[in-house]
Structures are given as C-alpha cells and as structure tokens.
Scaffold this motif. Structure first.
Motif: not given
Length: 191
Positions: A135-151, A180-191
């Motif tokens: 459910s929602g956006i997580t840091r791990e999900g973003l990392e996996r999505m970055r890898a998929a975009l770059l792949k 960038a928002i997750f990194a700079e504002l220290d977001v772990e999870y966004m609904t």
C-alpha cells in the motif's frame, strides 16, 4: 483574458502558488478520515509542487516550488532516455529546490505523508502492482522503481505494471521529484 472568459462563460482567476497549496490541503483534508495527526500533503503538478503541513482541516505551513513532472521530464528526459546521469541531475535539481523548505517541512513537523497528485497515484499504482509495497509509496519501492526505469533505458520501452499510457512521458520527472522529497524531507512512507 476577456476573450477566454467569454468563450468559457465564466470568470478566470489565476491562483498564486500558496493559495493553490491551501486549496489542495482543504480538498485532501476533507477526503481523508478525520484525524488530529499533523500531515504533510504533497501535490506534484505539471510545473510546480505544493507542500502543506496541517492538522485536521487547518493548513499551518504552505509552500509552492517551481518543479513539476512535466517541466522536469522535458528538461532532464526530453529524448525519453532514462540513464543514471539524467536521473541524478533531475534528483539533484529537485533536492536543491527542496533545500529552501527543508527545515519547515522536515519529518519533525508531521506524522503522516500524503501524496495528492496524479504523479503520486501513478507511482503508488506501479509500486503496488509490481509487489514492491502492499500500500502506498515506500523508500524500498522507489529504489526498485528506479532500477526498473534505468533498466528500461527509454520511456518507449517502459513496461511497468500499473503504468497508464498517459503518464509514461511525465513519469521520469515525477519520479525524480518524489525520490528527492523522500530523501530531503525524510519520508519513509506516503499514502
């Protein structure tokens, strides 16, 4: 502008960034379950991103930054290429913009993060459909999505579960801003 008002049949009002942020917060706060938790609401639009911290139906901090999914996608991914360098440049540019509001919108000022835009919905849909979050956006999900975009390497080759055709061209810019928002504002999870 009178000719546009005549064509539309009603007056046009240009809304400043902070007023847009206030209106976004009111819409979001009325659509969520009542809570006294302090919320960070983020709305990534095409040319700007609004940030609001508030509780209940009352916004307390409002800001609008000139960075959006369309403007960033055109600036950093105009040719559709998804490479490490372009992604790094886009994320760095967004992080620099966020420096101006980082203290007022950091994690110590809120308990829950909410994304209210099409960008947030698209990223959450992809992350959830890919099984990277339940459910929602997580840091791990973003990392996996970055890898998929770059792949994929190019927006023309993006084949991500949950990705709608109308979001493909603006996804890279929206992703870079969200990351960038997750990194700079220290977001772990966004609904």
């Amino acid at each position: 502008m009178p000719q546009f008002e005549a064509a539309l049949g009603f007056p046009i009002e240009v809304v400043a960034g902070r007023e847009e942020a206030r209106l976004i917060y009111l819409g979001v706060s009325h659509s969520l379950p009542r809570s006294q938790e302090t919320r960070l609401v983020v709305d990534i639009g095409g040319g700007s991103t609004e940030f609001i911290v508030g509780a209940g139906n009352q916004p307390h901090r409002l800001e609008s930054l000139y960075m959006g999914c369309v403007s960033y996608s055109l600036k950093y991914f105009a040719d559709g290429k998804l490479g490490k360098s372009g992604m790094k440049h886009a994320e760095t540019a967004a992080r620099i913009e966020l420096e101006t509001i980082k203290k007022q919108f950091s994690r110590k000022h809120w308990q829950q993060a909410v994304g209210s835009s099409g960008t947030a919905r698209a990223i959450a849909d992809i992350i959830e459909a890919s099984g990277w979050s339940t459910s929602g956006i997580t840091r791990e999900g973003l990392e996996r999505m970055r890898a998929a975009l770059l792949k994929a390497g190019d927006t023309a080759r993006l084949d991500l579960p949950g990705l709608k055709d109308d979001r493909t061209a603006v996804l890279p810019g929206g992703f870079a801003i969200t990351s960038a928002i997750f990194a700079e504002l220290d977001v772990e999870y966004m609904t």
